[in-house]
Enzyme design. Sequence first.
Site, PDB file in Angstrom:
ATOM      1  N   GLY A   1      55.265  69.857  48.425  1.00 31.76           N
ATOM      2  CA  GLY A   1      55.588  70.354  47.282  1.00 31.76           C
ATOM      3  C   GLY A   1      57.431  70.245  47.271  1.00 31.76           C
TER       4      GLY A   1
ATOM      5  CE  LYS B   1      44.015  65.693  37.243  1.00 26.06           C
ATOM      6  NZ  LYS B   1      43.620  66.923  37.311  1.00 26.06           N
TER       7      LYS B   1
ATOM      8  NE  ARG C   1      54.618  71.816  57.481  1.00 26.54           N
ATOM      9  CZ  ARG C   1      54.054  72.437  56.040  1.00 26.54           C
ATOM     10  NH1 ARG C   1      53.488  73.609  56.297  1.00 26.54           N
ATOM     11  NH2 ARG C   1      54.326  71.846  55.169  1.00 26.54           N
TER      12      ARG C   1
HETATM   13  P1  AMP Z   1      47.264  62.990  44.530  1.00 22.33           P
HETATM   14  O1  AMP Z   1      46.824  64.394  44.984  1.00 22.33           O
HETATM   15  O2  AMP Z   1      47.529  63.002  43.020  1.00 22.33           O
HETATM   16  O3  AMP Z   1      48.319  62.391  45.064  1.00 22.33           O
HETATM   17  O4  AMP Z   1      46.024  62.211  44.823  1.00 22.33           O
HETATM   18  C1  AMP Z   1      45.409  61.977  45.871  1.00 22.33           C
HETATM   19  C2  AMP Z   1      44.076  61.538  45.852  1.00 22.33           C
HETATM   20  O5  AMP Z   1      43.662  60.269  44.803  1.00 22.33           O
HETATM   21  C3  AMP Z   1      43.441  61.085  47.071  1.00 22.33           C
HETATM   22  O6  AMP Z   1      42.501  62.149  47.216  1.00 22.33           O
HETATM   23  C4  AMP Z   1      42.642  59.776  46.444  1.00 22.33           C
HETATM   24  O7  AMP Z   1      41.309  59.719  47.108  1.00 22.33           O
HETATM   25  C5  AMP Z   1      42.897  59.909  45.178  1.00 22.33           C
HETATM   26  N1  AMP Z   1      42.535  58.612  44.415  1.00 22.33           N
HETATM   27  C6  AMP Z   1      43.147  57.480  44.855  1.00 22.33           C
HETATM   28  N2  AMP Z   1      42.829  56.280  44.131  1.00 22.33           N
HETATM   29  C7  AMP Z   1      41.953  56.756  43.308  1.00 22.33           C
HETATM   30  C8  AMP Z   1      40.698  56.215  42.318  1.00 22.33           C
HETATM   31  N3  AMP Z   1      41.115  54.816  42.136  1.00 22.33           N
HETATM   32  N4  AMP Z   1      39.952  57.147  41.917  1.00 22.33           N
HETATM   33  C9  AMP Z   1      39.826  58.333  42.116  1.00 22.33           C
HETATM   34  N5  AMP Z   1      40.627  58.750  43.090  1.00 22.33           N
HETATM   35  C10 AMP Z   1      41.697  58.116  43.611  1.00 22.33           C
END
Ligand code: AMP
Length: 396
Positions: free
Chosen positions: A377, A198, A35
């Site tokens: 963000g 999610k 950064r």
């Molecule tokens: P996000 O913060 O929503 O972008 O999610 C990122 C996280 O999703 C990472 O820490 C990954 O380990 C997790 N992730 C990716 N694929 C999977 C999966 N198939 N099952 C559970 N967690 C996952």
Amino acid sequence: MKTINDFNFKDKKALVRVDFNVPQDSELKVTDNTRIQAVKPTIDKILNDGGAVILMTHLGRPKGKISEEFSLKNILPEIEKVLEKPVKFCSDCVGEKAKKMTGELQGGEILLLENLRFHKEEELGDAIFAKQLAGLGDAYVNDAFGTAHRAHASTAIIADNFPSTKFFGLLMAKELEAIDKVLKSGDKPITAILGGSKVSSKITIIENMLPAIDNLIIGGGMAFTFIRALGGDIGNSLVEVDKQTLALEILQKAKVQNVKVYLPVDSIIADDFNNEAERKEVDIFEIPDGWMGLDAGVRSRKIFHDVIMNSRTILWNGPIGVFEMSNFADGTIALGESIAKATRLGAFSLVGGGDSVAFVKQFGYDEKVSYVSTGGGAMLESLEGMELPGVKAINS
Ligand code: AMP
């Protein structure tokens, strides 16, 4: 877009809002200076014009209280190292001392003001505090993309005090141009790859992007809500049961808008959420009870590869497997390889938002894509179609 390139800063004092909210180790040493590096071109341009730079930033969450732990003194040596220049330091960002030190500042010099968030007025977006800050300089430059989604005193409110001398820094301009390329002016076909855990956190992004894109690849944990909604057996895989209808609605909307959606067709499954767990590869619709999908399978990787190789513009947000565990990182590595190859062959690729940025840095793909966003963000909110307060403040 009004950037610092539209102004000559000779004999002017530029108040530059940067985002030096850098990670530190237990001894408070900076562990990643990306950064700081990212705003060097902006600082250099102002200094080369013969102007003085007054740096404003926050660090951590001191919540309106002075604290040694969050003092910018701790990161001053790293800032001087990266900027390759001496940097003066003022122990408060407003008040008599700040007035005196900024008053004495000469062209070609840099002064760092102490953590803005030692004053609660910063996060409250207080107009009087913003005016006090504004009084220290002749021009305002916002180069803090990582904080541009906050309407804080130094990121947005302060700009009102500089109706004709407020500018985007070069980093902000680059970030905004990259997003614009994906959402408005990118060469087609445009492909968005969304992964992560999610679907609920990505819905607004998907809906906002559908009119702009040609292909949507959905991977990672969020894919299982779609697979289950389509009637698949997903075992113990991550799922948001209450978002299944929404998942089907997204697929329908994509169809109406002529966007091709690619979901994984197979998965590397495990009998536990653990790197040493038993593993096998199965059809994504046939995950046995007690097993969970933790990575994209080989056939999925190939399908994603082909889509990516046929794309001219690529946005990637979110890993397509649990890459933090080495046995489930291969799918995301393959995806990184595909994007790197497409980029080498002339596609524009933007990686943004939290975990995918961590991934590309950890695995060395940051040099192999066109642009890695510095703002988690802020990047996500831009993709959601929001006008960031920090951007609006300069544009209005
Ligand atoms: P996000 O913060 O929503 O972008 O999610 C990122 C996280 O999703 C990472 O820490 C990954 O380990 C997790 N992730 C990716 N694929 C999977 C999966 N198939 N099952 C559970 N967690 C996952």
